[in-house]
Write a protein that holds these residues in place. Structure first.
Motif, PDB file in Angstrom:
ATOM      1  N   GLY A  32      14.890 -17.770  23.808  1.00  0.00           N
ATOM      2  CA  GLY A  32      15.862 -17.863  23.966  1.00  0.00           C
ATOM      3  C   GLY A  32      17.327 -18.138  25.330  1.00  0.00           C
ATOM      4  O   GLY A  32      17.979 -17.326  25.371  1.00  0.00           O
ATOM      5  N   ARG A  33      16.342 -19.014  25.614  1.00  0.00           N
ATOM      6  CA  ARG A  33      17.029 -19.140  26.538  1.00  0.00           C
ATOM      7  C   ARG A  33      16.587 -21.124  26.664  1.00  0.00           C
ATOM      8  O   ARG A  33      15.932 -20.853  25.961  1.00  0.00           O
ATOM      9  CB  ARG A  33      16.777 -19.085  28.126  1.00  0.00           C
ATOM     10  CG  ARG A  33      14.985 -18.304  28.139  1.00  0.00           C
ATOM     11  CD  ARG A  33      14.614 -17.949  29.105  1.00  0.00           C
ATOM     12  NE  ARG A  33      13.706 -18.021  28.930  1.00  0.00           N
ATOM     13  CZ  ARG A  33      12.210 -18.184  30.284  1.00  0.00           C
ATOM     14  NH1 ARG A  33      13.031 -17.234  31.105  1.00  0.00           N
ATOM     15  NH2 ARG A  33      10.870 -17.623  30.137  1.00  0.00           N
ATOM     16  N   PRO A  34      17.485 -22.080  27.202  1.00  0.00           N
ATOM     17  CA  PRO A  34      17.692 -23.455  27.515  1.00  0.00           C
ATOM     18  C   PRO A  34      15.812 -23.414  28.026  1.00  0.00           C
ATOM     19  O   PRO A  34      15.469 -22.746  29.166  1.00  0.00           O
ATOM     20  CB  PRO A  34      18.612 -24.142  28.321  1.00  0.00           C
ATOM     21  CG  PRO A  34      19.417 -22.909  28.329  1.00  0.00           C
ATOM     22  CD  PRO A  34      18.752 -21.693  27.827  1.00  0.00           C
ATOM     23  N   ILE A  35      15.667 -25.291  27.932  1.00  0.00           N
ATOM     24  CA  ILE A  35      14.450 -24.978  28.729  1.00  0.00           C
ATOM     25  C   ILE A  35      14.630 -25.423  30.127  1.00  0.00           C
ATOM     26  O   ILE A  35      13.537 -24.937  30.641  1.00  0.00           O
ATOM     27  CB  ILE A  35      14.061 -26.566  27.756  1.00  0.00           C
ATOM     28  CG1 ILE A  35      13.329 -26.439  26.615  1.00  0.00           C
ATOM     29  CG2 ILE A  35      12.542 -27.525  28.544  1.00  0.00           C
ATOM     30  CD1 ILE A  35      13.238 -27.726  25.789  1.00  0.00           C
ATOM     31  N   ALA A  36      15.729 -25.882  30.440  1.00  0.00           N
ATOM     32  CA  ALA A  36      16.030 -25.735  31.781  1.00  0.00           C
ATOM     33  C   ALA A  36      15.536 -24.216  32.662  1.00  0.00           C
ATOM     34  O   ALA A  36      15.507 -24.410  33.765  1.00  0.00           O
ATOM     35  CB  ALA A  36      16.988 -26.425  32.612  1.00  0.00           C
ATOM     36  N   GLU A  37      15.943 -23.364  31.944  1.00  0.00           N
ATOM     37  CA  GLU A  37      16.010 -22.221  32.342  1.00  0.00           C
ATOM     38  C   GLU A  37      14.727 -21.373  32.776  1.00  0.00           C
ATOM     39  O   GLU A  37      13.913 -20.588  33.540  1.00  0.00           O
ATOM     40  CB  GLU A  37      16.485 -21.148  31.753  1.00  0.00           C
ATOM     41  CG  GLU A  37      17.960 -21.508  32.299  1.00  0.00           C
ATOM     42  CD  GLU A  37      18.726 -19.412  31.204  1.00  0.00           C
ATOM     43  OE1 GLU A  37      18.599 -19.270  31.375  1.00  0.00           O
ATOM     44  OE2 GLU A  37      20.621 -19.910  31.285  1.00  0.00           O
ATOM     45  N   ILE A  38      13.750 -22.147  31.435  1.00  0.00           N
ATOM     46  CA  ILE A  38      11.651 -21.662  31.532  1.00  0.00           C
ATOM     47  C   ILE A  38      11.624 -21.966  32.483  1.00  0.00           C
ATOM     48  O   ILE A  38      10.559 -21.621  32.973  1.00  0.00           O
ATOM     49  CB  ILE A  38      11.588 -21.770  30.295  1.00  0.00           C
ATOM     50  CG1 ILE A  38      12.722 -21.765  28.745  1.00  0.00           C
ATOM     51  CG2 ILE A  38       9.985 -22.426  30.089  1.00  0.00           C
ATOM     52  CD1 ILE A  38      11.771 -21.834  27.249  1.00  0.00           C
ATOM     53  N   PHE A  39      12.015 -24.188  32.820  1.00  0.00           N
ATOM     54  CA  PHE A  39      11.116 -23.759  33.836  1.00  0.00           C
ATOM     55  C   PHE A  39      11.766 -24.280  35.465  1.00  0.00           C
ATOM     56  O   PHE A  39      10.440 -23.605  35.851  1.00  0.00           O
ATOM     57  CB  PHE A  39      11.890 -25.451  33.777  1.00  0.00           C
ATOM     58  CG  PHE A  39      11.025 -27.287  33.120  1.00  0.00           C
ATOM     59  CD1 PHE A  39       9.869 -27.943  34.170  1.00  0.00           C
ATOM     60  CD2 PHE A  39      11.683 -27.131  32.247  1.00  0.00           C
ATOM     61  CE1 PHE A  39       9.610 -28.911  33.287  1.00  0.00           C
ATOM     62  CE2 PHE A  39      10.183 -27.988  31.603  1.00  0.00           C
ATOM     63  CZ  PHE A  39       9.243 -29.037  32.224  1.00  0.00           C
ATOM     64  N   VAL A  40      13.223 -22.943  35.410  1.00  0.00           N
ATOM     65  CA  VAL A  40      13.141 -22.882  37.293  1.00  0.00           C
ATOM     66  C   VAL A  40      12.311 -21.482  36.752  1.00  0.00           C
ATOM     67  O   VAL A  40      11.780 -21.034  38.137  1.00  0.00           O
ATOM     68  CB  VAL A  40      14.681 -22.855  36.476  1.00  0.00           C
ATOM     69  CG1 VAL A  40      15.461 -22.080  38.001  1.00  0.00           C
ATOM     70  CG2 VAL A  40      15.620 -23.970  37.363  1.00  0.00           C
ATOM     71  N   ASP A  41      12.774 -20.704  35.732  1.00  0.00           N
ATOM     72  CA  ASP A  41      12.496 -19.488  35.583  1.00  0.00           C
ATOM     73  C   ASP A  41      10.571 -19.242  35.724  1.00  0.00           C
ATOM     74  O   ASP A  41      10.102 -18.628  36.269  1.00  0.00           O
ATOM     75  CB  ASP A  41      12.767 -18.033  34.911  1.00  0.00           C
ATOM     76  CG  ASP A  41      14.636 -18.415  34.680  1.00  0.00           C
ATOM     77  OD1 ASP A  41      14.833 -18.458  35.742  1.00  0.00           O
ATOM     78  OD2 ASP A  41      14.663 -17.594  33.830  1.00  0.00           O
ATOM     79  N   GLU A  42       9.755 -19.879  34.811  1.00  0.00           N
ATOM     80  CA  GLU A  42       8.249 -20.150  34.360  1.00  0.00           C
ATOM     81  C   GLU A  42       7.823 -20.721  34.973  1.00  0.00           C
ATOM     82  O   GLU A  42       6.072 -20.310  35.141  1.00  0.00           O
ATOM     83  CB  GLU A  42       8.348 -19.318  33.089  1.00  0.00           C
ATOM     84  CG  GLU A  42       9.174 -18.194  32.887  1.00  0.00           C
ATOM     85  CD  GLU A  42       8.822 -17.453  33.002  1.00  0.00           C
ATOM     86  OE1 GLU A  42       7.741 -16.724  33.796  1.00  0.00           O
ATOM     87  OE2 GLU A  42       9.466 -15.971  33.141  1.00  0.00           O
TER      88      GLU A  42
END
Length: 160
Positions: A32-42
């Motif tokens: 439920g979120r862009p890959i870039a956010e996954i990289f930044v958040d996780e």
């Protein structure tokens, strides 16, 4: 990244009259979120685990054209799972990559000095792409339609 996996994959699927699927899109939908956010958040390690799971699930269930994220082949298990499948490595040079992806990008692995980052990524991955590929198709200075036809020709597939 930026080589045209999604565009060419959709064209191939349409020409072969089979479904198309993209494991990056699967991850985005599931998270439920862009890959870039996954990289930044996780972090990248978490993303790579999601990618491993998405690729395994897609290979087990998907009967058509499948596009994998550019880093998927870094995983030994993914490379083993691709063995014997009609994998095509879409290749391009750095000049073409920068034209397509641009210097201002939301792609997390190209956030700083995109030209240098792209070169480093390709140096670390190119041999892995070649290892799993049945065919290598150059995309430089070709339209997506020309690349799709070159893939069909390389795999000696007939359109449906």
């Amino acid at each position: 990244m930026g080589v045209g996996k999604s565009t060419v994959g959709e064209l191939l699927a349409a020409r072969l009259n089979v479904p198309y699927r993209d494991t990056d899109a699967d991850i985005v939908e599931a998270e439920g979120r862009p890959i870039a956010e996954i990289f930044v958040d996780e972090g990248e390690a978490h993303f790579r685990e999601l990618e491993r799971q998405a690729v395994r699930a897609a290979l087990a269930a998907h009967p058509g054209v499948l596009a994998l994220g550019g880093g998927a082949v870094m995983d030994d298990g993914t490379r083993a799972a691709l063995a014997g499948l009609p994998v095509v490595y879409l290749s391009m040079n750095v000049t073409e990559a920068i034209k397509r992806v641009g210097l201002n990008t939301a792609r997390p692995l190209l956030a700083v000095n995109p030209r240098q980052q792209w070169k480093q990524l390709m140096e670390s991955r190119r041999h892995l792409y070649a290892e799993v590929a049945h065919a290598v198709v150059e995309t430089d200075d070709r339209t997506p339609e020309e690349v799709a036809q070159a893939v069909l020709d390389a795999l000696e597939l007939k359109e449906a």
